[in-house]
Scaffold this active site. Sequence first.
Site, short mmCIF file in Angstrom:
data_model
loop_
_atom_site.label_atom_id
_atom_site.label_comp_id
_atom_site.label_asym_id
_atom_site.label_seq_id
_atom_site.Cartn_x
_atom_site.Cartn_y
_atom_site.Cartn_z
N TYR A 146 0.81 -1.21 0.00
CA TYR A 146 0.00 0.00 0.00
C TYR A 146 0.85 1.27 0.00
O TYR A 146 0.46 2.30 -0.54
CB TYR A 146 -0.91 0.03 1.24
CG TYR A 146 -2.18 -0.77 1.10
CD1 TYR A 146 -2.13 -2.13 0.91
CD2 TYR A 146 -3.43 -0.16 1.16
CE1 TYR A 146 -3.29 -2.87 0.78
CE2 TYR A 146 -4.59 -0.88 1.04
CZ TYR A 146 -4.52 -2.24 0.85
OH TYR A 146 -5.67 -2.96 0.74
N LYS A 196 3.52 -15.53 3.05
CA LYS A 196 3.69 -16.14 1.73
C LYS A 196 5.20 -16.27 1.48
O LYS A 196 5.73 -15.78 0.48
CB LYS A 196 2.99 -15.24 0.67
CG LYS A 196 2.98 -15.78 -0.73
CD LYS A 196 2.04 -16.96 -0.96
CE LYS A 196 2.19 -17.52 -2.35
NZ LYS A 196 1.44 -18.80 -2.55
N ASP A 228 -2.64 -18.46 1.17
CA ASP A 228 -3.64 -19.10 0.30
C ASP A 228 -4.35 -20.22 1.06
O ASP A 228 -5.58 -20.36 1.01
CB ASP A 228 -3.02 -19.59 -1.02
CG ASP A 228 -1.68 -20.29 -0.87
OD1 ASP A 228 -1.15 -20.36 0.26
OD2 ASP A 228 -1.14 -20.77 -1.89
N ASP A 252 -6.22 -7.01 4.20
CA ASP A 252 -7.36 -6.43 3.49
C ASP A 252 -8.26 -7.54 2.96
O ASP A 252 -9.47 -7.54 3.15
CB ASP A 252 -6.86 -5.55 2.34
CG ASP A 252 -8.02 -4.96 1.55
OD1 ASP A 252 -8.96 -4.47 2.18
OD2 ASP A 252 -7.98 -5.00 0.30
N ASP A 256 -12.10 -9.22 4.62
CA ASP A 256 -13.38 -9.25 3.91
C ASP A 256 -13.92 -10.68 3.86
O ASP A 256 -15.13 -10.91 3.91
CB ASP A 256 -13.25 -8.70 2.48
CG ASP A 256 -13.65 -7.22 2.40
OD1 ASP A 256 -13.47 -6.50 3.41
OD2 ASP A 256 -14.14 -6.78 1.34
C1 IPM Z 1 -10.24 -1.41 3.85
C2 IPM Z 1 -10.43 -0.84 2.46
C3 IPM Z 1 -9.26 0.04 2.10
C4 IPM Z 1 -8.00 -0.83 2.11
C5 IPM Z 1 -9.38 0.77 0.75
C6 IPM Z 1 -10.66 1.54 0.63
C7 IPM Z 1 -8.20 1.67 0.50
O1 IPM Z 1 -10.62 -1.86 1.53
O2 IPM Z 1 -10.16 -0.61 4.80
O3 IPM Z 1 -10.21 -2.64 3.99
O4 IPM Z 1 -7.72 -1.50 1.09
O5 IPM Z 1 -7.32 -0.85 3.13
MN MN Z 2 -10.82 -3.81 2.39
#
Ligand code: IPM
Ligand code: MN
Length: 365
Positions: A146, A196, A228, A252, A256
Amino acid sequence: MSAHKIALLEGDGIGPEIMTEAVKILNLVAERNDINFDLIYAPFGASAYFSHGHSFPDETKKICDEADAILKGPIGLNHEDSKKIPIDMQPERGALLPLRRRYNTFANFRPVFLPKGLAHFSPLKPEIIGEGIDLIIIRELVGGLYFGAKETGINEDGKRYVSESLEYDEDQIKRIARVAFDTARKRKKVLHNIHKSNVLKSSVLWNEVITEVGSDYPEIEVVNILVDAAATYLCLNPAQFDVMVMDNMFGDILSDQGGGILGSLGLMPSACIGPKKAYYEPSHGSAPDIAGKGIANPYSMIGSVAMMLEMSFGMEEEAKNVWHAMQSVFAQGYSTPDLSSPDSDLNLISTEGFGDLVVSELKKA
Ligand code: IPM
Ligand code: MN
Ligand code: NAD
């Protein structure tokens, strides 16, 4: 009467809707604890770009600098609308990453929690869920891919090219490792290190440092898992995990997936902690597909308030009360639409309805 300044960054999409419900909780907690929460709204995100010409305006920086903590809604536009903003001004690059960098919020806590009684929200089978899902992802938040050097251009062959680098130094890894080990010490004393190292040299250094820091924590068992494989295990056997630590990019993606195994990203709050300042935000985005409909799940935002109460203001009891209030609303059969399926007999409620029910439950505590 004690006082805390809280900057409120509503953000985009469903941000303002879920922030409204979070503020109800803050007001109730303030009132009954004789605290003054000074709530200061500040523009942030794509909406700020259109109204103020910048997605992280100077006035917002000042308000955040002066705040004791920051509560932030999601930012961002859908794929097409994003193109209306120059790439570097888009709220992800122009506001969110600069916010993280400004306050060096390197430690991102993303709890993935679903009590057994709410297992019906999850797409996983009951036999996989067992006693419920209860793990926490600790994501490094200000390094790695990032924040590494980035370059785009035309190469010697006349082709467009891009290069972005994944950079960590040992101090950056050490400090997140300490946070992870300290968290594991307070929980089940097992730390899953996600990496990884079969491909990435960054992971080789990461693992070396995890091992070195681990020597200060002999009571913690470290389990090393390739990222993975970890993605699969999160679906097939999430119960094996308690505390998971990983770099920015892996965190990240896997966080999710954490929302996925719970049943909705709407169940994903988070805390972003730096040496001097912390901010709190849902892990999910601005959900443009449901924005303005009044159906977003504000659990992620109210859960972020609970994390703020505990981690910034030392109000552990009230934080617990907030979690319990939200879970008991669900346990009574209420739910926002994101958690329901066509054959479920849940009592569907709006964003506002959920917030109001949480307030009435919280009043009982
Ligand atoms: C998160 C989001 C952010 C990230 C984006 C919006 C930059 O996906 O906070 O998980 O990738 O960190
Ligand atoms: Mn995210
Ligand atoms: P998203 O997280 O916004 O949405 C993914 C899915 O989850 C959608 O179907 C959405 O409706 C649902 N969802 C998310 N939160 C919900 C909630 N509280 N209640 C009910 N349903 C919910 O991801 P996306 O669509 O890929 O991204 C949209 C925008 O958000 C993009 O611009 C992205 O960059 C941004 N984003 C911002 C943050 C942040 O501010 N921290 C985090 C992730 C994505």
